[in-house]
Design an enzyme around this catalytic site. Structure first.
Site, mmCIF file in Angstrom:
data_model
loop_
_atom_site.group_PDB
_atom_site.id
_atom_site.type_symbol
_atom_site.label_atom_id
_atom_site.label_comp_id
_atom_site.label_asym_id
_atom_site.label_seq_id
_atom_site.Cartn_x
_atom_site.Cartn_y
_atom_site.Cartn_z
ATOM 1 N N GLY A 24 0.828 -1.215 0.000
ATOM 2 C CA GLY A 24 0.000 0.000 0.000
ATOM 3 C C GLY A 24 0.858 1.259 0.000
ATOM 4 N N GLU A 174 -2.857 4.797 13.521
ATOM 5 C CA GLU A 174 -1.568 5.179 12.932
ATOM 6 C C GLU A 174 -1.090 6.528 13.473
ATOM 7 O OE1 GLU A 174 0.196 3.275 10.233
ATOM 8 O OE2 GLU A 174 -1.074 1.668 11.000
ATOM 9 N N HIS A 250 -1.485 7.008 4.329
ATOM 10 C CA HIS A 250 -1.807 7.851 5.487
ATOM 11 C C HIS A 250 -2.375 9.167 4.960
ATOM 12 C CE1 HIS A 250 1.561 5.714 7.913
ATOM 13 N NE2 HIS A 250 0.400 5.308 8.379
ATOM 14 N N CYS A 372 6.371 12.841 7.739
ATOM 15 C CA CYS A 372 6.387 11.533 8.413
ATOM 16 C C CYS A 372 7.433 11.517 9.521
ATOM 17 C CB CYS A 372 6.771 10.414 7.447
ATOM 18 S SG CYS A 372 5.669 10.212 6.067
HETATM 19 N N1 LIG Z 1 3.109 8.851 6.278
HETATM 20 C C1 LIG Z 1 3.725 8.748 7.422
HETATM 21 N N2 LIG Z 1 3.392 9.489 8.400
HETATM 22 N N3 LIG Z 1 4.675 7.811 7.655
HETATM 23 C C2 LIG Z 1 5.343 7.084 6.658
HETATM 24 C C3 LIG Z 1 5.655 5.716 7.145
HETATM 25 C C4 LIG Z 1 6.397 4.902 6.134
HETATM 26 C C5 LIG Z 1 6.504 3.463 6.557
HETATM 27 N N4 LIG Z 1 7.392 2.743 5.664
HETATM 28 C C6 LIG Z 1 7.864 1.541 5.982
HETATM 29 O O1 LIG Z 1 7.611 0.999 7.039
HETATM 30 C C7 LIG Z 1 8.734 0.843 4.941
HETATM 31 C C8 LIG Z 1 9.772 -0.056 5.546
HETATM 32 C C9 LIG Z 1 10.418 -0.961 4.538
HETATM 33 O O2 LIG Z 1 9.784 -1.314 3.548
HETATM 34 O O3 LIG Z 1 11.611 -1.305 4.747
HETATM 35 C C10 LIG Z 1 5.120 2.799 6.591
HETATM 36 O O4 LIG Z 1 4.674 2.341 5.533
HETATM 37 O O5 LIG Z 1 4.496 2.757 7.656
#
Ligand SMILES: N=C(N)NCCC[C@H](NC(=O)CCC(=O)O)C(=O)O
Length: 448
Positions: A24, A174, A250, A372
């Site tokens: 996603g 989240e 998000h 983020c």
């Molecule tokens: N939008 C906000 N606030 N946060 C972004 C979070 C990115 C995070 N990516 C990851 O967890 C990827 C880790 C990996 O694939 O190694 C997530 O999807 O939850």
């Protein structure tokens, strides 16, 4: 009394890597298994923190978590010494090993939801760590996030800490990535906008079909109850399921708000007109300020471009005189139509008057932009004084943390490095020293 919006950025941890863990999240999957650069990732983050500090903003640091999470591997049946646990996991469940190594705690917009004292019945700042149930690697975060937040905001007179919501997708939470506080001034009561992706207990309601909706309506309601918010200062809004299916995992990937501004893509929400009326009327009861809904139309910037450049994963920060700067990732500058949009935006009749670009590419490649990386905490003068001062950015802390990164971080990390038991030892040594620098006490499992 003076008041501030403090931004607490996640310090990128020593095991930052690209594991393709987030279905996603387009960037996470596209960059799966690439080699990462932990040292430069941490330095990019520190540069952004220092720049915001230099702009006169209150900037803090949120410590990374201990990874790999060996306790999680032991709970899953791997046993023996640390080395043997790693070896077994690498052989039998490499995908699980990658997950317990994730440095995902860097995205502190997902660490918690925070309600400032001006909004809460008991006039304390309330914190609820997000349970992050939708992704296994992120569901490992809430306990330690809670401990670190308690060590940073350690004063019962001013701060109330709640346990994360029950660990189940029905209460998928989240955190601040789906929570926006609109207000006149940071110390005045405002309107807290909770955005959710689906209703957990009512399957007749719209929901995405391709990608998961990580955050539920029921979680929003629970956090609002825990934080003792009054209905007059709360709005619940559903994300458009179609944009979730286009990679908007998000709400902070498609809208950002600050004070009297909501900057959003026209496809971001469901029932937009009706809900904006509610925001407008609730806001008008809290503040005399004019409210600005700044809409970006699809023919100006498509959802796909927004997801690629993270135009909305920007920070809107107060630069005085009612003006704001937009803190954007370099990807926005590099995209001709998005940079033209931003050049034009700052000439319009809105509070946004300046755009500052930052290189946070290491984090972007995992789907984490400037917004983020930060947790916002609105504080008054007394609350800021009651905050752990060691976590606040300064010339000194910037230099100490850069030296600390140089000493402990690797330049590169690839999948095969995750089998190296030395990485566990290096990470623990780094974090042990960090807890002293930031005066956090024993927040990590290996210290307890
Ligand atoms: N939008 C906000 N606030 N946060 C972004 C979070 C990115 C995070 N990516 C990851 O967890 C990827 C880790 C990996 O694939 O190694 C997530 O999807 O939850």
């Amino acid at each position: 009394m003076k008041h501030f919006e403090a931004n607490f950025d996640g310090l990128v941890g020593p095991t930052h890597n690209y594991a393709g863990l987030s279905v996603g999240n387009v960037a996470s999957l596209n960059n799966a298994k690439d080699t990462s650069n932990p040292k430069s990732a941490a330095k990019q983050g520190l540069q952004k923190m220092k720049a915001l500090h230099d702009m006169g903003l209150v900037q803090g640091v949120l410590a990374p978590h201990e990874r790999p999470d060996l306790d999680a591997l032991r709970r899953l049946g791997f046993s023996g010494s640390d080395t043997s646990v790693l070896e077994q996991a690498a052989k039998q469940a490499p995908q699980v090993l990658r997950a317990v190594y994730s440095a995902s705690s860097m995205w502190t917009a997902n660490a918690a939801t925070v309600s400032p004292s001006a909004d809460t019945a008991d006039k304390k700042v309330h914190f609820t760590p997000a349970n992050l149930t939708n992704k296994f690697h992120r569901s490992l975060e809430p306990e330690t996030s809670g401990r670190i937040l308690k060590a940073m905001f350690n004063n019962e007179q001013h701060f109330a800490h709640h346990q994360h919501l029950p660990d189940n997708d029905h209460f998928g939470d989240e955190g601040a990535a789906n929570h926006t506080r609109l207000c006149g001034e940071y110390d005045q009561a405002g309107v807290e906008l909770f955005v959710y992706g689906r209703h957990a207990f009512d399957s007749s309601k719209p929901a995405p079909v391709k990608y998961p909706a990580r955050h539920t309506y029921e979680a929003c309601e629970a956090v609002s109850r825990l934080h003792q918010l009054d209905e007059s200062g709360v709005v619940y809004m559903q994300q458009n399921p179609d944009v979730i299916d286009q990679g908007v995992f998000h709400n902070d990937v498609i809208s950002v708000g600050n004070q009297n501004v909501l900057f959003y893509h026209e496809q971001a929400f469901l029932n937009t007109a009706e809900k904006f009326k509610e925001i407008q009327s609730k806001f008008a009861k809290k503040s005399d300020k004019e409210f600005h809904f700044i809409k970006v139309a699809t023919d100006q910037v498509s959802v796909e471009q927004a997801v690629k450049t993270y135009l909305f994963n920007t920070q809107l920060v107060d630069i005085g005189n009612g003006h704001m700067a937009i803190i954007a990732p370099m990807e926005c500058k590099e995209n001709p139509s998005v940079s033209a949009y931003l050049d034009n935006l700052i000439t319009q009749n809105t509070p946004i008057k300046q755009v500052n670009y930052f290189d946070v590419k290491q984090s972007m490649r995992n789907g984490g932009g400037p917004a983020c990386l930060r947790l916002r905490v609105a504080l008054n003068e007394q609350e800021l004084a009651a905050t752990n001062q060691n976590v606040l950015m300064s010339e000194q802390l910037f230099s100490t943390l850069n030296t600390w990164v140089d000493k402990h971080y690797r330049d590169e990390l690839s999948e095969s490095d995750l089998r190296d038991p030395m990485l566990v030892i290096e990470t623990r040594a780094a974090l042990d020293e960090l807890t002293q620098i930031l005066n956090l006490g024993s927040v990590y499992p290996f210290q307890r």
